[in-house]
Design an enzyme around this catalytic site. Structure first.
Site, PDB file in Angstrom:
ATOM      1  N   ASN A   9       0.871  -1.174   0.000  1.00 34.75           N
ATOM      2  CA  ASN A   9       0.000   0.000   0.000  1.00 34.75           C
ATOM      3  C   ASN A   9       0.910   1.227   0.000  1.00 34.75           C
ATOM      4  O   ASN A   9       1.485   1.563   1.026  1.00 34.75           O
ATOM      5  CB  ASN A   9      -0.892  -0.042   1.255  1.00 34.75           C
ATOM      6  CG  ASN A   9      -1.700   1.230   1.436  1.00 34.75           C
ATOM      7  OD1 ASN A   9      -1.799   2.058   0.532  1.00 34.75           O
ATOM      8  ND2 ASN A   9      -2.289   1.391   2.619  1.00 34.75           N
ATOM      9  N   TRP A  10       1.051   1.826  -1.169  1.00 35.79           N
ATOM     10  CA  TRP A  10       1.987   2.959  -1.299  1.00 35.79           C
ATOM     11  C   TRP A  10       1.476   4.230  -0.618  1.00 35.79           C
ATOM     12  O   TRP A  10       2.224   5.201  -0.490  1.00 35.79           O
ATOM     13  CB  TRP A  10       2.259   3.258  -2.781  1.00 35.79           C
ATOM     14  CG  TRP A  10       3.089   2.238  -3.494  1.00 35.79           C
ATOM     15  CD1 TRP A  10       3.512   1.026  -3.012  1.00 35.79           C
ATOM     16  CD2 TRP A  10       3.611   2.331  -4.831  1.00 35.79           C
ATOM     17  NE1 TRP A  10       4.250   0.368  -3.960  1.00 35.79           N
ATOM     18  CE2 TRP A  10       4.333   1.150  -5.088  1.00 35.79           C
ATOM     19  CE3 TRP A  10       3.525   3.299  -5.837  1.00 35.79           C
ATOM     20  CZ2 TRP A  10       4.964   0.911  -6.309  1.00 35.79           C
ATOM     21  CZ3 TRP A  10       4.145   3.066  -7.055  1.00 35.79           C
ATOM     22  CH2 TRP A  10       4.867   1.879  -7.289  1.00 35.79           C
ATOM     23  N   LYS A  11       0.205   4.224  -0.229  1.00 29.99           N
ATOM     24  CA  LYS A  11      -0.421   5.429   0.355  1.00 29.99           C
ATOM     25  C   LYS A  11      -0.178   6.631  -0.577  1.00 29.99           C
ATOM     26  O   LYS A  11      -0.190   6.456  -1.798  1.00 29.99           O
ATOM     27  CB  LYS A  11       0.098   5.667   1.777  1.00 29.99           C
ATOM     28  CG  LYS A  11      -0.055   4.408   2.638  1.00 29.99           C
ATOM     29  CD  LYS A  11       0.040   4.640   4.105  1.00 29.99           C
ATOM     30  CE  LYS A  11      -0.151   3.307   4.828  1.00 29.99           C
ATOM     31  NZ  LYS A  11      -0.222   3.441   6.261  1.00 29.99           N
ATOM     32  N   HIS A  95      -9.766   1.368   4.805  1.00 30.66           N
ATOM     33  CA  HIS A  95      -8.505   1.544   5.533  1.00 30.66           C
ATOM     34  C   HIS A  95      -8.750   2.510   6.700  1.00 30.66           C
ATOM     35  O   HIS A  95      -9.510   3.470   6.563  1.00 30.66           O
ATOM     36  CB  HIS A  95      -7.425   2.094   4.589  1.00 30.66           C
ATOM     37  CG  HIS A  95      -6.053   2.032   5.192  1.00 30.66           C
ATOM     38  ND1 HIS A  95      -5.636   2.930   6.133  1.00 30.66           N
ATOM     39  CD2 HIS A  95      -5.030   1.161   5.007  1.00 30.66           C
ATOM     40  CE1 HIS A  95      -4.394   2.614   6.510  1.00 30.66           C
ATOM     41  NE2 HIS A  95      -4.013   1.540   5.837  1.00 30.66           N
ATOM     42  N   GLU A  97      -7.067   4.849   7.802  1.00 32.36           N
ATOM     43  CA  GLU A  97      -6.763   6.254   7.495  1.00 32.36           C
ATOM     44  C   GLU A  97      -7.946   6.920   6.788  1.00 32.36           C
ATOM     45  O   GLU A  97      -8.200   8.112   6.971  1.00 32.36           O
ATOM     46  CB  GLU A  97      -5.469   6.337   6.652  1.00 32.36           C
ATOM     47  CG  GLU A  97      -4.248   6.043   7.520  1.00 32.36           C
ATOM     48  CD  GLU A  97      -3.026   5.535   6.785  1.00 32.36           C
ATOM     49  OE1 GLU A  97      -2.994   5.575   5.539  1.00 32.36           O
ATOM     50  OE2 GLU A  97      -2.103   5.059   7.463  1.00 32.36           O
ATOM     51  N   GLU A 167      -5.768  -4.923  10.696  1.00 31.64           N
ATOM     52  CA  GLU A 167      -4.764  -3.875  10.860  1.00 31.64           C
ATOM     53  C   GLU A 167      -5.013  -3.122  12.157  1.00 31.64           C
ATOM     54  O   GLU A 167      -5.801  -2.151  12.180  1.00 31.64           O
ATOM     55  CB  GLU A 167      -4.840  -2.878   9.696  1.00 31.64           C
ATOM     56  CG  GLU A 167      -4.475  -3.451   8.355  1.00 31.64           C
ATOM     57  CD  GLU A 167      -3.833  -2.388   7.467  1.00 31.64           C
ATOM     58  OE1 GLU A 167      -2.744  -2.632   6.938  1.00 31.64           O
ATOM     59  OE2 GLU A 167      -4.417  -1.291   7.330  1.00 31.64           O
ATOM     60  N   GLY A 173       2.186   2.260  10.780  1.00 31.32           N
ATOM     61  CA  GLY A 173       3.131   3.366  10.617  1.00 31.32           C
ATOM     62  C   GLY A 173       3.892   3.717  11.882  1.00 31.32           C
ATOM     63  O   GLY A 173       4.562   4.743  11.950  1.00 31.32           O
ATOM     64  N   SER A 212       3.083  -2.204  10.400  1.00 31.35           N
ATOM     65  CA  SER A 212       4.532  -2.296  10.630  1.00 31.35           C
ATOM     66  C   SER A 212       5.123  -3.651  10.253  1.00 31.35           C
ATOM     67  O   SER A 212       6.023  -4.150  10.945  1.00 31.35           O
ATOM     68  CB  SER A 212       4.882  -1.913  12.067  1.00 31.35           C
ATOM     69  OG  SER A 212       4.518  -0.562  12.309  1.00 31.35           O
ATOM     70  N   GLY A 234       4.670   1.360   4.769  1.00 32.18           N
ATOM     71  CA  GLY A 234       6.008   1.953   4.670  1.00 32.18           C
ATOM     72  C   GLY A 234       7.044   1.063   4.001  1.00 32.18           C
ATOM     73  O   GLY A 234       7.783   1.506   3.112  1.00 32.18           O
TER      74      GLY A 234
HETATM   75  P1  PGA Z   1       2.551   0.276   7.707  1.00 32.37           P
HETATM   76  O1  PGA Z   1       1.095   0.506   7.073  1.00 32.37           O
HETATM   77  O2  PGA Z   1       3.087  -1.021   7.123  1.00 32.37           O
HETATM   78  O3  PGA Z   1       3.350   1.463   7.288  1.00 32.37           O
HETATM   79  O4  PGA Z   1       2.376   0.164   9.178  1.00 32.37           O
HETATM   80  C1  PGA Z   1       0.206  -0.550   6.858  1.00 32.37           C
HETATM   81  C2  PGA Z   1      -1.081  -0.023   6.248  1.00 32.37           C
HETATM   82  O5  PGA Z   1      -1.512   1.062   6.635  1.00 32.37           O
HETATM   83  O6  PGA Z   1      -1.681  -0.649   5.363  1.00 32.37           O
END
Ligand code: PGA
Length: 251
Positions: A9-11, A95, A97, A167, A173, A212, A234
């Site tokens: 997931n490149w966000k 997600h 976020e 998640e 993150g 993470s 990340g």
């Molecule tokens: P992260 O994000 O690996 O940077 O913790 C995971 C995600 O939000 O899908």
């Protein structure tokens, strides 16, 4: 049969130039004959570019969000049909976020799943608790209510077309992953809950872990019996690191 899958997931990261380097590193480092699914969920403006770069490779394409409407006057939205048109096979839905920044609730998440499945996309549906909820011992209640919220809206048949991603919000993150046994407990809970609804659904649905994930912890996480791979933020932005994570998914 549950399939094993690792999703990057490149966000909101990347550029035409860095994407090219990243994808070429991944294609070079993950063997073409890699048995399990690897998905790159990239920002909308890069879908065309990354679709071309990954064409014929071991990597497939996904979106990070989708509209709950099929089409219409919805400025700034992207439809499931457009994602399909650009070669996406997957789309991340719900997600944390987006739940946080865009106030997405379970009803909207359910509508998005419905539309995505109707267009032949596989939704990667995110579930997970906050730190406060975990500390109050509410983790299972939270994921169950997220699942119930979806099932009440669209029933169970579309659920069988989904991949679920557990998640925990406190692990996203932060560099602090859930330890494999803690993650396994929640994955097992989710699978048992689905089993109570439909045994074959529970045996066929993939549940990946996100929060993470790194090359150094991926193998331990993915070797847990109910963890079918990962959703990686990340660490998916580094070619060598993400390639190692992709290859850690071997049961
Ligand atoms: P992260 O994000 O690996 O940077 O913790 C995971 C995600 O939000 O899908």
């Amino acid at each position: 049969m549950r399939s094993l899958i690792v999703v990057g997931n490149w966000k909101m990261y990347g550029s035409l130039q860095t994407n090219e380097t990243l994808v070429s590193q991944l294609i070079a480092e993950v063997p073409r004959e890699h048995q399990h699914r690897c998905v790159l969920c990239v920002p909308f403006p890069f879908l065309g570019q990354v679709g071309k770069l990954t064409s014929g490779s071991q990597f497939v394409l996904g979106g990070q969000n989708v509209s709950d409407e099929l089409e219409g006057a919805h400025t700034g939205e992207v439809s499931a049909r457009m994602l399909k048109d650009l070669g996406c096979q997957y789309v991340i839905i719900g997600h944390s976020e987006r739940r946080r920044d865009n106030f997405e609730n379970d009803i909207l998440v359910a509508k998005k799943i419905d539309v995505a499945v109707s267009q032949g996309l596989t939704p990667i549906v995110c579930l997970g608790e906050s730190l406060e909820e975990r500390e109050q011992g509410k983790t299972e209640d939270v994921v169950q209510s997220q699942l119930d919220g979806i099932i009440t809206e669209i029933g169970t048949s579309k659920i069988s077309s989904c991949v679920f991603a557990y998640e925990p919000i406190w692990a996203i993150g932060t560099g602090k992953n859930a330890d494999p046994r803690t993650a396994q407990e929640v994955h097992h809970y989710i699978r048992s809950y689905l089993e109570g609804i439909d045994v074959s659904l529970a045996n066929s649905v993939s549940i990946v872990y996100g929060g993470s994930v790194k090359a150094s912890n991926a193998k331990d996480l993915f070797s847990m019996p109910d963890i079918d791979g990962g959703l990686v933020g990340g660490a998916s932005l580094s070619g060598p690191e993400f390639a190692k994570i992709v290859m850690a998914v071997e049961k």
